[in-house]
Design a protein around this motif. Structure first.
Motif, short mmCIF file in Angstrom:
data_model
loop_
_atom_site.label_atom_id
_atom_site.label_comp_id
_atom_site.label_asym_id
_atom_site.label_seq_id
_atom_site.Cartn_x
_atom_site.Cartn_y
_atom_site.Cartn_z
N GLU A 82 56.26 36.28 22.06
CA GLU A 82 55.28 35.41 22.97
C GLU A 82 54.24 34.81 22.28
O GLU A 82 53.83 33.68 22.48
CB GLU A 82 54.60 36.31 23.84
N PHE A 83 53.83 35.38 21.01
CA PHE A 83 52.70 34.90 20.47
C PHE A 83 52.92 33.58 19.91
O PHE A 83 52.22 32.39 20.11
CB PHE A 83 52.14 35.65 19.22
N ILE A 132 51.53 41.14 18.24
CA ILE A 132 50.40 40.59 17.79
C ILE A 132 49.51 41.32 16.80
O ILE A 132 49.53 40.65 15.82
CB ILE A 132 49.51 39.92 18.83
N ALA A 148 56.94 45.25 20.98
CA ALA A 148 56.21 45.27 22.50
C ALA A 148 54.94 44.76 22.24
O ALA A 148 54.49 44.52 23.30
CB ALA A 148 56.38 46.77 22.76
N ASP A 149 54.45 45.03 21.21
CA ASP A 149 52.95 44.57 20.93
C ASP A 149 52.80 44.07 19.71
O ASP A 149 52.35 44.64 18.85
CB ASP A 149 52.07 45.74 21.06
#
Lengths: 182, 416
Positions: free
Chosen positions: A58-59, A146, A143-144
């Motif tokens: 997404e980033f 960034i 999941a995370d």
């Protein structure tokens, strides 16, 4: 809500996005009107951003929107507005097909080299884990992604990261040197 | 927060569950779950679009009435009580007008431009956490990259303005859109700097996380970041102190000169929706989103804060004089850019000091006491910086040659 039912929607999104991206990429090079082909280039960028989202990056999708759609396309359009004889497009020349073939071969080769040559797991996941544990660790990582991305950029890849900024600075200085009054 | 409350708040997940149950009760199996997925998405988009269009309609009425007040006149007051049906009359008038397209226009581009301008503005609303009793949920999706999504999507606006200007094949429209694009690109940088200082403290790009990390509202912790962000987003909306895109006095009407009928209505809608969306973003970033006292639900607090911000934006619009294009660009690059960088530096240093002195909680965020100290320091620094800017740096005027009278001007007096 099971995963399989949602994955149909994701499949649908993938095909729609890929179709739009490819069609508009063809339109970029086939349309005579330069302004319209720049607009199709923007559609291509948007489609690629969508594909990044489907990949879980997404980033990258956000940065793709901000940099390519928001900045680079606008610069391209600025350059087009400053150009005369827009309707005729580029004059065709005899090197067109050979140059295209060389470029495509180079692209294919580099994509192949990168996909085969990179060990995709080694940076995130230690190799002692088995397949299932690796999948789990990958899920946690993505999941995370960034903070992990930021860590990698400012530790392992800090040299490349800083060099890119220097490259941009050099480009800015070069542009100034070109337009400066002599 | 209250644990069990009526679920008046509609979200994507609740709608999806509703449609899943509906489909299963109609006798279709699990394999039709994607229909529920699509139906929920379509219905919540329908809801967002309609609520935003109605809110914008009433906002245009409010803005015109208020600007009337500021300028000591009445504003629209004929249709309905206090003129509240004026927006409907306007829209009806615009729909019934002939929708002309200039002969020379690039027709597809000309037609798509209003949609390309309206769509990003609406898309921002899907990540805004309006808040419930239970958690700070966004309407459609709690994206991990919330604020980055907003910055990315807003940057499409400049392309839409280019499309409108170029598609019209009108020199005033092209001039307006070129000015606009230059301005929008320049002000995106201070806006991003203002956001970055928020992200330093929140430690996440997700809008819900940003709201949750504000044990002290960020407007108190970093007033300078708030100022930079507000100024930059006013410019991004191209409202009056910065209106170069639609400079009526010099460019006809700028990028929308050739538009009429329903297409003009859509451009107008996008333009007036921008303050509402900006107020929502600022509320999330700096005013603690849906935080508030328990006697009202979070969504109401969010709306109150938004309204205050909208009024502030309106106040600025109706009272401040316009800037010239060179002043606008100078303000972006010489003032806001510097202030934004300085603010990031300040917040980062304070954050590092907090980490060194052990003023952090377990999850790495700052303690409330330390944020109060930060607020005190930052307010003082901000006031000093503004005083210095206004009294010393701002006093250096542009050096212009003394105006000399044209020889034609006094023909009758000193001439032959």
């Amino acid at each position: 809500m099971s995963l399989t039912t949602e994955s149909f929607a994701i499949q649908l999104a993938f095909w729609v996005l890929s179709f739009c991206t490819v069609i508009s990429a063809i339109a970029v090079v086939q349309i005579q009107d330069l302004f319209r082909s720049a607009l199709f280039l923007i559609v291509t960028f948007l489609g690629i951003a969508g594909l990044f989202v489907l990949l879980g990056a997404e980033f990258l999708a956000g940065v793709q929107l901000m940099v390519y759609v928001g900045a680079i396309s606008v610069l391209i359009i600025f350059a087009i507005l400053m150009t005369r004889d827009l309707e005729e497009g580029n004059p065709s020349h005899s090197f067109r097909i050979p140059v295209a073939i060389v470029a495509i071969l180079f692209m294919l080769f580099s994509i192949y080299a990168i996909t085969v040559g990179t060990n995709w797991d080694s940076r995130l996941i230690s190799e002692t884990l088995n397949q299932e544990q690796q999948t789990e660790a990958g899920k946690i990582f993505f999941a995370d992604s960034i903070p992990n991305l930021a860590n990698l950029l400012l530790t392992d890849f800090v040299l490349a990261f800083e060099l890119v900024s220097v490259l941009l600075l050099a480009a800015a200085v070069g542009a100034l040197a070109l337009v400066r009054n002599r | 927060m209250i644990a069990s409350t009526p679920a008046f708040f509609i979200s994507f997940d609740s709608l999806k569950d509703l449609f899943v149950n509906l489909i299963q009760s109609l006798g279709f199996g699990e394999s039709f779950g994607w229909v529920a997925f699509l139906l929920a998405g379509i219905s919540i988009s329908f809801l967002i679009i309609n609520v935003m269009v109605m809110a914008t309609a009433f906002y245009t009425w409010f803005e015109r009435r208020m600007i009337g007040r500021f300028q000591v006149r009445r504003g629209p007051n004929r249709n309905g009580p206090f003129g509240i049906f004026q927006p409907f009359a306007d829209v009806l008038k615009l729909i019934m007008k002939e929708d002309t397209i200039p002969d020379a226009a690039d027709k597809p581009v000309f037609t798509l431009a209003p949609i390309a301008l309206l769509a990003p503005t609406l898309m921002i609303m899907i990540v805004i956490p309006f808040g419930t009793y239970l958690r700070d949920d966004a309407l459609l999706s709690n994206l991990n990259i919330g604020i980055l999504f907003i910055v990315g999507v807003t940057s499409v606006n400049s392309i839409a303005i280019f499309m409108a200007g170029w598609g019209s094949r009108n020199k005033y429209a092209i001039l307006g859109s070129m000015r606009g694009a230059a301005m929008l690109i320049s002000y995106e940088i201070p806006m991003a700097l203002g956001i970055t200082s928020v992200l330093l403290l929140s430690g996440s790009l997700a809008m819900t996380q940003i709201v949750q990390s504000q044990s002290i509202w960020f407007i108190l912790v970093m007033p300078m970041g708030f100022f930079v962000f507000m100024a930059a987003s006013t410019a991004e909306m191209s409202r009056t102190p910065f209106d170069q895109i639609e400079a009526e006095s010099e460019l006809g009407s700028g990028y929308n000169t050739e538009y009429s009928g329903i297409k003009f209505a859509v451009l107008f809608l996008a333009e007036f929706m921008a303050p509402i969306v900006t107020a929502a973003i600022v509320t999330t970033l700096f005013l603690g989103g849906s935080q508030g006292f328990d006697f009202l639900p979070g969504g109401i607090w969010f709306a109150i804060k938004m309204f205050v911000l909208i009024f502030l934006l309106l106040w600025v619009r109706s009272t401040w004089p316009r800037l010239r294009i060179d002043q606008i660009m100078g303000f972006a690059w010489k003032v806001l850019f510097g202030l934004g960088l300085f603010n990031i530096f300040l917040v980062a240093v304070e954050f590092m000091v907090a980490v060194e002195l052990g003023h952090t909680k377990d999850d790495g965020s700052l303690t409330t006491e330390y944020m109060l100290i930060m607020a005190a320091v930052n307010w003082m620094v901000t006031i000093i910086a503004f005083v210095i800017l206004a009294n010393f740096v701002g006093k250096k005027k542009y050096h212009r040659p003394e105006p000399t009278a044209s020889p034609l001007a006094n023909m009758g007096i000193g001439g032959d």
